[in-house]
Write an enzyme that holds these catalytic residues in place. Structure first.
Site, short mmCIF file in Angstrom:
data_model
loop_
_atom_site.label_atom_id
_atom_site.label_comp_id
_atom_site.label_asym_id
_atom_site.label_seq_id
_atom_site.Cartn_x
_atom_site.Cartn_y
_atom_site.Cartn_z
N HIS A 138 -3.94 1.29 -3.06
CA HIS A 138 -2.26 0.73 -3.08
C HIS A 138 -1.62 0.32 -4.38
O HIS A 138 -0.55 0.15 -4.58
CB HIS A 138 -3.33 -0.98 -2.55
CG HIS A 138 -1.98 -2.20 -2.54
ND1 HIS A 138 -1.96 -2.82 -1.85
CD2 HIS A 138 -2.02 -3.38 -3.34
CE1 HIS A 138 -0.73 -3.69 -1.43
NE2 HIS A 138 -0.99 -4.33 -2.51
N GLU A 139 -2.15 -0.05 -5.51
CA GLU A 139 -1.54 -0.12 -6.70
C GLU A 139 -1.14 0.63 -7.45
O GLU A 139 -0.32 0.60 -8.01
CB GLU A 139 -2.97 -0.61 -7.91
CG GLU A 139 -3.75 -1.98 -7.46
CD GLU A 139 -2.74 -3.25 -7.50
OE1 GLU A 139 -1.47 -2.95 -8.25
OE2 GLU A 139 -2.94 -4.12 -6.32
N HIS A 142 2.30 1.25 -5.88
CA HIS A 142 3.25 0.09 -6.83
C HIS A 142 4.08 1.25 -7.76
O HIS A 142 4.72 0.55 -8.08
CB HIS A 142 2.33 -0.89 -6.55
CG HIS A 142 2.32 -2.17 -5.73
ND1 HIS A 142 3.15 -2.15 -4.95
CD2 HIS A 142 1.53 -2.58 -5.55
CE1 HIS A 142 3.01 -3.47 -3.89
NE2 HIS A 142 1.70 -3.64 -4.62
N HIS A 148 5.95 -4.25 -0.57
CA HIS A 148 4.74 -4.45 0.46
C HIS A 148 5.41 -4.52 1.42
O HIS A 148 6.86 -4.97 2.07
CB HIS A 148 4.17 -6.54 0.22
CG HIS A 148 2.99 -6.52 -1.04
ND1 HIS A 148 3.54 -7.28 -2.11
CD2 HIS A 148 1.99 -5.66 -1.47
CE1 HIS A 148 2.22 -6.86 -2.87
NE2 HIS A 148 1.26 -5.60 -2.21
N TYR A 197 -0.09 -7.00 3.74
CA TYR A 197 -1.16 -7.65 3.26
C TYR A 197 -1.96 -8.37 5.07
O TYR A 197 -2.00 -7.39 5.45
CB TYR A 197 -0.45 -8.98 3.21
CG TYR A 197 0.05 -9.81 2.08
CD1 TYR A 197 -0.21 -9.15 1.57
CD2 TYR A 197 1.53 -11.14 2.43
CE1 TYR A 197 0.68 -9.56 -0.63
CE2 TYR A 197 1.89 -11.20 1.39
CZ TYR A 197 1.58 -10.64 0.00
OH TYR A 197 2.29 -10.80 -1.50
#
Length: 246
Positions: A138-139, A142, A148, A197
Protein backbone atom coordinates in the site's frame (compact mmCIF):
# COMPACT_ATOMS: atom_id res chain seq x y z
CA UNK A 1 3.56 18.51 24.04
CA UNK A 2 3.17 15.49 21.79
CA UNK A 3 2.98 15.96 18.03
CA UNK A 4 0.19 14.34 16.00
CA UNK A 5 2.72 11.93 14.46
CA UNK A 6 3.79 10.81 17.94
CA UNK A 7 0.14 10.25 18.87
CA UNK A 8 -0.22 8.19 15.67
CA UNK A 9 2.79 6.14 16.70
CA UNK A 10 1.31 5.45 20.13
CA UNK A 11 -2.03 4.43 18.62
CA UNK A 12 -0.22 2.05 16.30
CA UNK A 13 1.65 0.47 19.21
CA UNK A 14 -1.75 -0.69 20.49
CA UNK A 15 -2.96 -1.92 17.07
CA UNK A 16 -3.26 -5.57 16.07
CA UNK A 17 -4.41 -7.20 12.85
CA UNK A 18 -7.75 -8.20 14.42
CA UNK A 19 -8.76 -4.62 15.25
CA UNK A 20 -10.99 -4.24 12.18
CA UNK A 21 -9.00 -1.36 10.66
CA UNK A 22 -5.74 -1.11 8.75
CA UNK A 23 -2.74 0.41 10.56
CA UNK A 24 -2.41 3.36 8.19
CA UNK A 25 -6.01 4.37 8.98
CA UNK A 26 -4.99 5.43 12.50
CA UNK A 27 -2.97 8.39 11.28
CA UNK A 28 -3.55 12.12 11.51
CA UNK A 29 -1.87 12.71 8.15
CA UNK A 30 -4.12 13.66 5.20
CA UNK A 31 -6.25 10.60 4.36
CA UNK A 32 -4.46 8.85 7.23
CA UNK A 33 -1.05 8.17 5.71
CA UNK A 34 -0.19 10.72 3.02
CA UNK A 35 2.42 13.49 2.96
CA UNK A 36 1.57 16.33 0.61
CA UNK A 37 4.10 17.10 -2.16
CA UNK A 38 6.38 20.08 -1.64
CA UNK A 39 5.15 21.98 -4.68
CA UNK A 40 1.77 22.74 -6.21
CA UNK A 41 1.73 20.33 -9.14
CA UNK A 42 -1.94 19.31 -9.57
CA UNK A 43 -2.81 15.76 -8.62
CA UNK A 44 -5.84 13.54 -9.03
CA UNK A 45 -7.58 11.55 -6.36
CA UNK A 46 -6.68 8.17 -7.78
CA UNK A 47 -3.34 8.56 -9.54
CA UNK A 48 -0.93 11.39 -10.04
CA UNK A 49 -0.10 13.04 -13.33
CA UNK A 50 2.84 11.73 -15.33
CA UNK A 51 5.29 14.35 -14.02
CA UNK A 52 5.52 12.41 -10.76
CA UNK A 53 6.20 8.99 -12.19
CA UNK A 54 9.47 7.21 -11.53
CA UNK A 55 11.29 7.02 -14.83
CA UNK A 56 10.79 3.62 -16.48
CA UNK A 57 9.34 2.35 -13.19
CA UNK A 58 12.82 2.20 -11.68
CA UNK A 59 12.71 3.06 -7.94
CA UNK A 60 16.03 3.12 -6.05
CA UNK A 61 15.73 2.70 -2.30
CA UNK A 62 17.69 2.53 0.92
CA UNK A 63 16.47 0.57 3.93
CA UNK A 64 17.57 2.54 6.98
CA UNK A 65 14.99 1.45 9.53
CA UNK A 66 15.82 -0.96 12.34
CA UNK A 67 13.82 -3.84 10.87
CA UNK A 68 14.09 -7.43 12.03
CA UNK A 69 15.04 -10.23 9.64
CA UNK A 70 11.38 -11.23 9.30
CA UNK A 71 10.31 -7.63 8.63
CA UNK A 72 13.00 -7.15 5.99
CA UNK A 73 11.82 -10.36 4.38
CA UNK A 74 8.25 -9.02 4.29
CA UNK A 75 9.45 -5.83 2.58
CA UNK A 76 11.41 -7.94 0.08
CA UNK A 77 8.24 -9.93 -0.64
CA UNK A 78 6.42 -6.69 -1.45
CA UNK A 79 9.22 -5.64 -3.81
CA UNK A 80 9.10 -9.09 -5.43
CA UNK A 81 5.35 -8.80 -6.07
CA UNK A 82 5.88 -5.60 -8.05
CA UNK A 83 8.71 -7.21 -10.03
CA UNK A 84 6.66 -10.33 -10.74
CA UNK A 85 3.39 -8.63 -11.67
CA UNK A 86 4.43 -5.28 -13.19
CA UNK A 87 7.41 -3.59 -14.82
CA UNK A 88 8.15 -1.57 -11.64
CA UNK A 89 11.46 -2.42 -9.99
CA UNK A 90 12.54 -1.44 -6.48
CA UNK A 91 16.33 -1.68 -6.50
CA UNK A 92 19.00 -0.85 -3.91
CA UNK A 93 20.32 2.67 -4.46
CA UNK A 94 23.85 3.28 -5.65
CA UNK A 95 24.31 6.97 -6.57
CA UNK A 96 20.85 7.94 -7.88
CA UNK A 97 19.80 11.43 -6.69
CA UNK A 98 16.09 10.51 -6.38
CA UNK A 99 15.30 7.55 -4.16
CA UNK A 100 13.12 6.18 -1.37
CA UNK A 101 14.56 5.94 2.09
CA UNK A 102 12.49 3.44 4.07
CA UNK A 103 12.52 4.15 7.81
CA UNK A 104 10.91 2.70 10.93
CA UNK A 105 10.29 5.86 12.99
CA UNK A 106 7.63 5.69 15.71
CA UNK A 107 5.27 7.87 13.63
CA UNK A 108 3.11 5.31 11.82
CA UNK A 109 2.77 4.19 8.21
CA UNK A 110 3.05 7.00 5.67
CA UNK A 111 4.41 8.07 2.29
CA UNK A 112 4.42 10.91 -0.18
CA UNK A 113 2.49 10.27 -3.40
CA UNK A 114 4.62 9.89 -6.52
CA UNK A 115 8.23 10.92 -6.90
CA UNK A 116 9.05 14.13 -5.02
CA UNK A 117 12.79 14.32 -5.78
CA UNK A 118 15.86 13.75 -3.65
CA UNK A 119 15.75 11.48 -0.62
CA UNK A 120 12.07 10.66 -0.19
CA UNK A 121 11.05 9.11 3.12
CA UNK A 122 8.55 6.28 3.41
CA UNK A 123 7.93 5.17 6.98
CA UNK A 124 6.93 1.73 8.23
CA UNK A 125 6.65 1.77 12.01
CA UNK A 126 7.39 -1.63 13.42
CA UNK A 127 5.80 -3.96 14.12
CA UNK A 128 2.37 -2.64 12.98
CA UNK A 129 3.26 -1.47 9.47
CA UNK A 130 5.29 -4.60 8.74
CA UNK A 131 2.77 -7.12 10.03
CA UNK A 132 0.95 -7.58 6.70
CA UNK A 133 2.65 -7.57 3.31
CA UNK A 134 -0.25 -5.56 1.88
CA UNK A 135 0.47 -2.63 4.19
CA UNK A 136 3.97 -2.38 2.70
CA UNK A 137 2.52 -2.78 -0.81
CA UNK A 138 0.00 0.00 0.00
CA UNK A 139 2.65 2.53 1.01
CA UNK A 140 4.84 1.62 -1.98
CA UNK A 141 1.85 2.15 -4.28
CA UNK A 142 1.46 5.65 -2.81
CA UNK A 143 5.12 6.28 -3.63
CA UNK A 144 4.46 5.16 -7.21
CA UNK A 145 1.77 7.83 -7.57
CA UNK A 146 -1.55 6.38 -6.40
CA UNK A 147 -4.05 7.63 -3.85
CA UNK A 148 -6.93 5.86 -2.12
CA UNK A 149 -9.64 4.03 -4.03
CA UNK A 150 -12.63 5.30 -2.03
CA UNK A 151 -11.81 8.94 -2.93
CA UNK A 152 -12.56 8.42 -6.62
CA UNK A 153 -15.11 10.90 -7.99
CA UNK A 154 -17.59 8.14 -8.90
CA UNK A 155 -17.32 6.29 -5.60
CA UNK A 156 -20.92 7.14 -4.60
CA UNK A 157 -22.05 4.65 -7.25
CA UNK A 158 -20.29 1.91 -5.29
CA UNK A 159 -20.16 2.89 -1.61
CA UNK A 160 -22.03 5.04 0.90
CA UNK A 161 -20.06 7.18 3.36
CA UNK A 162 -21.62 7.19 6.84
CA UNK A 163 -20.53 10.62 8.06
CA UNK A 164 -22.42 10.22 11.33
CA UNK A 165 -19.95 7.50 12.34
CA UNK A 166 -16.73 9.32 11.37
CA UNK A 167 -14.43 10.81 14.01
CA UNK A 168 -15.09 14.52 14.12
CA UNK A 169 -12.34 16.42 12.33
CA UNK A 170 -11.41 13.56 9.99
CA UNK A 171 -14.28 13.99 7.52
CA UNK A 172 -11.89 15.46 4.95
CA UNK A 173 -10.23 12.03 4.66
CA UNK A 174 -13.34 10.97 2.74
CA UNK A 175 -13.39 13.94 0.36
CA UNK A 176 -14.48 12.97 -3.11
CA UNK A 177 -12.54 14.04 -6.17
CA UNK A 178 -13.86 16.14 -9.03
CA UNK A 179 -14.06 14.38 -12.42
CA UNK A 180 -11.70 16.85 -14.07
CA UNK A 181 -8.91 16.02 -11.59
CA UNK A 182 -9.40 12.25 -11.54
CA UNK A 183 -7.48 9.72 -13.55
CA UNK A 184 -8.68 6.20 -12.86
CA UNK A 185 -6.64 5.02 -15.85
CA UNK A 186 -9.72 3.40 -17.35
CA UNK A 187 -9.94 0.80 -14.58
CA UNK A 188 -13.27 0.20 -12.87
CA UNK A 189 -13.83 0.86 -9.16
CA UNK A 190 -12.20 -1.87 -7.10
CA UNK A 191 -13.65 -2.87 -3.73
CA UNK A 192 -10.74 -5.26 -3.25
CA UNK A 193 -7.93 -2.80 -4.00
CA UNK A 194 -5.00 -2.72 -1.62
CA UNK A 195 -5.59 1.07 -1.74
CA UNK A 196 -9.18 0.88 -0.40
CA UNK A 197 -10.03 1.83 3.19
CA UNK A 198 -11.59 -0.78 5.44
CA UNK A 199 -15.26 -0.63 6.42
CA UNK A 200 -14.49 0.90 9.83
CA UNK A 201 -11.82 3.44 8.86
CA UNK A 202 -11.86 6.47 11.17
CA UNK A 203 -14.94 5.24 13.03
CA UNK A 204 -15.87 7.16 16.17
CA UNK A 205 -18.30 4.58 17.54
CA UNK A 206 -17.35 1.15 16.17
CA UNK A 207 -19.94 1.39 13.40
CA UNK A 208 -19.09 1.31 9.69
CA UNK A 209 -17.96 4.50 7.98
CA UNK A 210 -18.11 2.97 4.48
CA UNK A 211 -20.80 0.62 3.24
CA UNK A 212 -20.59 -1.19 -0.08
CA UNK A 213 -23.60 -0.93 -2.37
CA UNK A 214 -22.86 -4.38 -3.79
CA UNK A 215 -23.77 -7.25 -1.46
CA UNK A 216 -21.21 -9.68 -0.17
CA UNK A 217 -18.04 -7.70 -0.93
CA UNK A 218 -15.18 -6.95 1.43
CA UNK A 219 -13.80 -3.42 1.43
CA UNK A 220 -10.05 -3.37 0.91
CA UNK A 221 -7.48 -5.95 1.93
CA UNK A 222 -3.84 -5.92 2.91
CA UNK A 223 -2.68 -9.19 1.35
CA UNK A 224 -1.24 -7.67 -1.82
CA UNK A 225 -2.02 -6.14 -5.20
CA UNK A 226 -5.46 -6.84 -6.62
CA UNK A 227 -5.92 -7.59 -10.32
CA UNK A 228 -7.10 -4.03 -10.91
CA UNK A 229 -4.19 -2.59 -8.90
CA UNK A 230 -1.87 -4.47 -11.25
CA UNK A 231 -3.70 -3.14 -14.31
CA UNK A 232 -3.44 0.44 -13.04
CA UNK A 233 0.28 0.19 -12.38
CA UNK A 234 0.91 -1.36 -15.79
CA UNK A 235 -1.05 1.42 -17.49
CA UNK A 236 0.53 4.26 -15.54
CA UNK A 237 4.04 2.96 -16.14
CA UNK A 238 3.34 1.79 -19.71
CA UNK A 239 4.56 -1.71 -19.01
CA UNK A 240 5.54 -3.66 -22.09
CA UNK A 241 2.37 -5.21 -23.47
CA UNK A 242 4.37 -8.08 -24.88
CA UNK A 243 5.80 -9.09 -21.51
CA UNK A 244 4.35 -12.19 -19.88
CA UNK A 245 3.35 -11.66 -16.25
CA UNK A 246 2.45 -14.52 -13.95
Amino acid sequence: MRTSSQVFGQKLERWDEYSGVNPEELGDYPEGDILFPRDNVPMSRNSLRSARRWRRGYVPYTLTGSFSYQERNLIDQAFADYAKLTCVRFVPRSTEPDYLTITSDNTGCWSSVGKTGGAQQLNLQRPGCVTKKGTVVHELMHALGFLHEQNRWERDNYVSIKYQNIIRGTESNFEKAQPKTTDGLGIEYDYGSVMHYSEFAFSSNGLPTIKAKSPGVTLGQREGLSRNDIKKIRRMYKCNKGKSYV
